[in-house]
Design an enzyme around this catalytic site. Structure first.
Site, PDB file in Angstrom:
ATOM      1  N   PRO A  48      33.773  40.191  44.557  1.00 54.31           N
ATOM      2  CA  PRO A  48      34.496  39.780  45.756  1.00 54.31           C
ATOM      3  C   PRO A  48      35.520  40.805  46.262  1.00 54.31           C
ATOM      4  CG  PRO A  48      35.309  38.602  43.838  1.00 54.31           C
ATOM      5  CD  PRO A  48      34.067  39.322  43.405  1.00 54.31           C
ATOM      6  N   ASN A  49      35.632  40.897  47.555  1.00 54.31           N
ATOM      7  CA  ASN A  49      36.598  41.747  48.269  1.00 54.31           C
ATOM      8  C   ASN A  49      36.251  43.230  48.247  1.00 54.31           C
ATOM      9  OD1 ASN A  49      38.646  39.809  49.191  1.00 54.31           O
ATOM     10  ND2 ASN A  49      38.945  39.417  47.021  1.00 54.31           N
ATOM     11  N   ARG A  94      40.153  48.767  55.044  1.00 53.50           N
ATOM     12  CA  ARG A  94      41.596  48.491  55.098  1.00 53.50           C
ATOM     13  C   ARG A  94      42.381  49.611  54.400  1.00 53.50           C
ATOM     14  NH1 ARG A  94      42.598  45.540  49.447  1.00 53.50           N
ATOM     15  NH2 ARG A  94      40.449  45.580  48.816  1.00 53.50           N
ATOM     16  N   TYR A 130      43.308  53.292  49.763  1.00 51.27           N
ATOM     17  CA  TYR A 130      42.078  53.071  49.017  1.00 51.27           C
ATOM     18  C   TYR A 130      41.018  54.126  49.301  1.00 51.27           C
ATOM     19  CZ  TYR A 130      44.039  48.526  47.873  1.00 51.27           C
ATOM     20  OH  TYR A 130      44.835  47.535  47.393  1.00 51.27           O
ATOM     21  N   ASN A 151      31.055  45.493  38.639  1.00 55.89           N
ATOM     22  CA  ASN A 151      32.481  45.443  38.934  1.00 55.89           C
ATOM     23  C   ASN A 151      32.763  44.009  39.373  1.00 55.89           C
ATOM     24  OD1 ASN A 151      35.032  45.449  39.950  1.00 55.89           O
ATOM     25  ND2 ASN A 151      34.833  47.381  41.066  1.00 55.89           N
ATOM     26  N   ALA A 206      37.787  40.187  41.050  1.00 52.27           N
ATOM     27  CA  ALA A 206      38.591  39.011  40.682  1.00 52.27           C
ATOM     28  C   ALA A 206      37.867  38.057  39.747  1.00 52.27           C
ATOM     29  CB  ALA A 206      39.016  38.263  41.944  1.00 52.27           C
ATOM     30  N   GLU A 221      30.937  47.304  32.327  1.00 52.30           N
ATOM     31  CA  GLU A 221      31.916  46.699  33.237  1.00 52.30           C
ATOM     32  C   GLU A 221      32.821  47.793  33.783  1.00 52.30           C
ATOM     33  OE1 GLU A 221      33.808  43.028  31.964  1.00 52.30           O
ATOM     34  OE2 GLU A 221      35.683  43.694  32.840  1.00 52.30           O
ATOM     35  N   HIS A 227      36.033  48.948  36.534  1.00 53.65           N
ATOM     36  CA  HIS A 227      37.153  48.557  37.401  1.00 53.65           C
ATOM     37  C   HIS A 227      37.725  49.784  38.092  1.00 53.65           C
ATOM     38  CE1 HIS A 227      37.224  44.465  35.976  1.00 53.65           C
ATOM     39  NE2 HIS A 227      37.077  44.936  34.755  1.00 53.65           N
ATOM     40  N   ARG A 249      48.333  45.675  35.566  1.00 53.83           N
ATOM     41  CA  ARG A 249      48.581  44.669  36.599  1.00 53.83           C
ATOM     42  C   ARG A 249      49.081  43.348  35.994  1.00 53.83           C
ATOM     43  NH1 ARG A 249      43.730  44.980  40.715  1.00 53.83           N
ATOM     44  NH2 ARG A 249      45.305  43.917  41.978  1.00 53.83           N
TER      45      ARG A 249
END
Lengths: 154, 154, 154, 154, 154, 154, 154, 154, 154, 154, 154, 154
Positions: I11-12, I19, I24, I75, I78, I99, I101, I108
């Site tokens: 997601p995202n 953005r 980013y 990835n 969330a 996995e 990230h 975080r």
């Protein structure tokens, strides 16, 4: 002009000297504050002190320090572990504050190991009986002097 | 005869003055200890100090203090939060010990809020930068003097 | 007859406008309450307000609302997270109460995420600065009107 | 000489009898205290009582019991679960104290199951409404008599 | 040019008005959104709304708001407590967002007391039934106006 | 007709009087129950008592009280903190039950602070030694009388 | 008229029979549902089933059951432990629902021991492989028959 | 030869039918077991059952099942949540065991959500009143038949 | 024959490049995937990729990899911290999975420190921005080659 | 006069030798106790042993040791982790007690890592199979001899 | 000028290749570091490596990297989960650091899931055996090159 | 050929006999090890021992035991509760290891109740002072003999 330091004493500290003098010493809080004021005078510091068992009165006193005091010494006693309001009050003043304890809180019950007020203070001193106040006074004076001279201690 | 106080410095403190002097000050640990020794001399105290990054070497040094020192000042640094071995070593000496921190550990990460060593110390002082050591020295000397004169501070 | 709404403001809120006006705005709590009273008047509501740093005085004021007020607006500030006494006081009145916060408590320290008072309130509003009070007033008036007309909002 | 027992009532208890008499009974706290005083008189006990919503005033009242009272009965109400200050005050008096609750706190919310004050009390009694006070009075009188006769109950 | 506000409704909200109208009211989500749009129009706001039971569709809709909307109102319903993805989506937009709840989540099960989305929102409003949406709209409009005029509410 | 009250004593209570009489008193459980029976007789109460170290036998005895007893007094001893079965048994009887402890469980180990049985009891009494039983008897009789007269204590 | 029962299958269940048939059996979810439909027919039950990996589609399907189905059988699979949305959907239907699991979730990882959906279901059945569905069907039919005949099982 | 299944009933289940028949049904445990035995007979199963309030007697009965029974059905009642001994006993038999509950334990108090015995059972069934036993019997028979025919259900 | 590796983006991630390009990077997910495909081609790998904000669609895509792909790169964004369904899907494929990230999740919020998916993956790579994907590709290719040659890396 | 040592064996230990002899050995508990008695005789110790699955019977047996035994060896088995009653019984005897386990409890499930009985025992021995009993016997004899000779081991 | 990268290997890694070569591979840590140095040379990187079982020696080595190395690769092994001192040392260098693990720590015991060092590292790579080091080298080189060219990866 | 057993002594154990001989006994660690060596010789065991306050040196010594020793006895002292590195070292040797403690760790502070090393040891012995070592030696010899004869104790 003299530095102005306000000393704030929390709940049950008014009983010092009145109960079990063999254990807690014969000096009342008034006598201790008087001795501290002497030491302060020798350091060129004007000392004010206040004791209350009422959390909100301590909050009020601290709030009045804005614009009136250069720094704070606080012994929050039992409120150390429960008072978000005292924490907010100290933070609101934006003044350097030293947290003092007569006893070593890490030797006592688990719930006394955490301090809600310490994170908004400059530092903490505890475990040295009434001498903790003397150390706190010296620490605060040193900090204010270094800040005045442009080189804060770290 | 002069009081003998041993100062124990834990991991990463050997880097003081070497890194980021703008932040941590230009003084190395050696210089700080030298200044502290001067203050100690003025108080009639014989000061020894030791720094190690190795937990076990700190344990050994503390163990050797039995019968040789009158009191301890310790900045356990990172081992404050993880070392049961340091706690046991301090307790084994049965000497009065003051725990010192440069920073206010309550302002930092959650895992730094607990101290394994504090419960076996006389008291703790933290948040006043290098001046924390000076306060610790005064606190320990005051304690030893009061004990010698038969009236311990509380 | 006019609705009667009592507004209860907790610890440190008396400092609003006095400290750091660039951040918290130049309006004192008195001025904010005055503005809210104007808005209330426009809605046909008679507004009373009270501020105290003392938990027990807030409890007393709330207790006096029984039979005198139609609803409560409360900003418990720091007591939100620690006061079972305020919770019990609100519950004892059996009056609809709206909990208000200037800041968004979920953006702040972990210990501010829980509210002891919210479970006994009608609802909560937080994060909109002084406008939170206006929204609370509208919410309470709407609720009281719907209840009067026999169809409570849900 | 008559035993002197001080009864301390915490926050919101002043509302008894004023709200929802069908539920909490028609008796005000004053009336309950009057009845308890009668019972006390029959037992040869001089009873004093005090109610405050303010934590610090309760602390002060308890502090004044040193040297003046033989024992304490306390209903800390909401402060049972949050007040380290009350705990410290009771401990400071070194007097036998009985903790009383109108309701059975174990039947209520999870946060009401723990008592900060109970560990420094002789014992606790809860769940019997206003009769809890009568039982507490008897328990305290029995304890004081046994202590006077040299054989404490356990 | 009109402010553009997007309203995002989460899982099970599509059932409003269809089930148990005696409890949840007879208005469907469509009707509520229509009423809200009227209110919005009166405030010079262009309102868009979207409902989905699918977490990822809500994420997508929020993502599309970048550059298209001036602010968001979100009722994440059950996803409030479980969706890191919604939190990340809201944060990614960098738009002011108001979190809305029909019920007072603090009165419900323990697991509903925490909100994963609230920390990235401007503020939260809950417990006022469908009127919560009206309050959220007013709060967001007020915030956008103050920001436009250079003085954000706090 | 006489009230019938059953007294249930849990594990290790059979050792009372047999071990360390200087500490626990010289009275055996039998003697204590005999004294309690006298007090009961004076109050017009028919008392039965039972002791077992076996959790299941206590459960059985309590189960038999249905239709036979008017109320229960229980000292669950160690089972207080571990027995869901005792809790279910007490709840199944739907009889008023008073939980009794010789010691103040809040003064002891952390795991003794929680009671699985208290939430299904009328109230709890603890910390007064053998006198705790007398208080429990009075509390239960008072409760049964008030219930008979139609006005339960609260 | 035939009872209508809807069977809801959650994420990854569509892979049954496709992967590792030696372990999970050779039957696909379609075949299992077909067999269950036969059994249902024999019991006079009209069976509908739905599988989705998408939480929100499961929520939608359950929402559509209002007014259309007499009861639900749900295997929420991985969503058992994470979906508040499924819980809310089941509760919203107010239909009797049986939660089914192929495996015994108590034998698996700690995080699979808790079920968010079980508290809003009639009961749960797990650990019997595909036969769990047959048992769930029987349980639901029995429940609906007893309810129809006015004596619900407990 | 007939399958032999032993049914084990834990504490307080002996009270079924004796208390509150309007709620728990008029059937005693004996009657329920008789009905279950009929169903068992129809399935060619020889059923034995045992009830005890004593944890250790349940442990003994289960231990005797080694070499004597083909499978177990257990309703551990309150011991579900507290008995490691029952768990060890079931595991020691190495027999397939089905855990049964009358009520849905997930709808009850938090401490009833965990089962110490379930991880050593084949599966669990709960929430269907006395019909839970019938389902357990069917599940166990199905499992034993599939194992006998060489294809265990999963 | 070429290795087939499927890349799954949660997601995202579709918002990348759209953005805040200053933060980013200007590259969209499509561009990143195109670059990765080039690198893959140079390594003789056939790359497929998929992005969805919908948890269940990610589960479906992963399920389709059985028999079609040699390995997975995921990835989960969330969903890393909340999706048991993704974990089950990866485990069901029995394929080696890496996995990935973009950020270092340990820097975080606390709730991002745990990964539900990592325990069913070969390994994890995080904190290197888009280069994390390149490293994951190399790691997976190395693993597949070593497995093909009979000596898995460890 | 011979030392008297009582050996207490908890639940499920009666099954030793009866089940899975390949794993647990062919010796029954009786045989093990017989062998231990031989060893005891060689050491001049009179050994008594008792096994029960019933927690309360173990409590009773331990209670009877007061004045009759010189020391205890206990294998509480499953009750190690759940029985406050056994803990209280051991403490009540004021006898030296050695806790024994066949297996290494730290290698097993999390809930077996804590021991409620160990804090009231002299020491613990576990992980050495039946030889654990021999070690316990030697440890207890050594302790009793040193105590008799006035120099307790530490 | 060549990039300088220092590789730090923690406790027990010196045993690689010495024990169970069938499992951990036949390569010793020296051989692995030699191979890594070759790879580094090909990338124009000067590699230094250090292994110690002593936490404090690792701290010292890292401290010496200030001003001498461009980046760090660290495999803290067991100290990952317990060493605040390593964390402080890495942070003190202010150098980019990559944390490496041979195994996937998320597949192992719960206490290995948290890393005290990761929050002060650039990123982490784990689960790929000795190839994890190669990936870490590439990641660090890429990061240093991008930083040199003014566009850090994110 | 003689069995070779290595004895590993952790931090602060070098102080034995040097401090507080009235409490810890007059024997130094050297003397205790000498006595243990005598006992070992009588059993045909060659004993080596090592003490260090440094965690990493203990790790190294244990690592050298691979291929050189038949078994280990370890008293990890304070590192019992904090050292994952010692745990990994013991596991890496794949040798039988007995964990020894002078004191009963379950009688001490909560943080001493957990052992990181015990799960990788054969068993644990604690609470018997220096005699704990003798018991450990016997346990290890017994284990090695049974393993040699093909029948491991359990």
């Amino acid at each position: 002009m003299a530095m102005k330091i306000w000393v704030v004493n929390g709940p049950n500290l008014g009983l010092l000297g009145k109960r079990e003098p063999a254990i807690y010493g014969a000096a009342s809080l008034q006598e201790i504050m008087a001795l501290l004021a002497q030491r302060a005078a020798a350091l060129g510091v004007e000392l004010h002190n206040f004791q209350s068992d009422v959390e909100g009165e301590l909050v009020q006193y601290i709030g009045r320090a804005i614009g009136a005091a250069d720094g704070l010494i606080i012994n929050p006693a039992a409120y150390t572990h429960t008072s978000v309001a005292l924490r907010d009050a100290i933070a609101a003043t934006a003044l350097p504050c030293v947290e003092v304890h007569l006893s070593n809180i890490f030797k006592r019950e688990e719930f006394r190991h955490q301090s809600l007020t310490a994170p908004v203070c400059l530092g903490t001193i505890g475990g040295f009986g009434t001498f903790s106040y003397v150390l706190a006074l010296e620490a605060l004076v040193e900090h204010l002097r270094q800040r005045a001279s442009g080189c804060e201690s770290r």
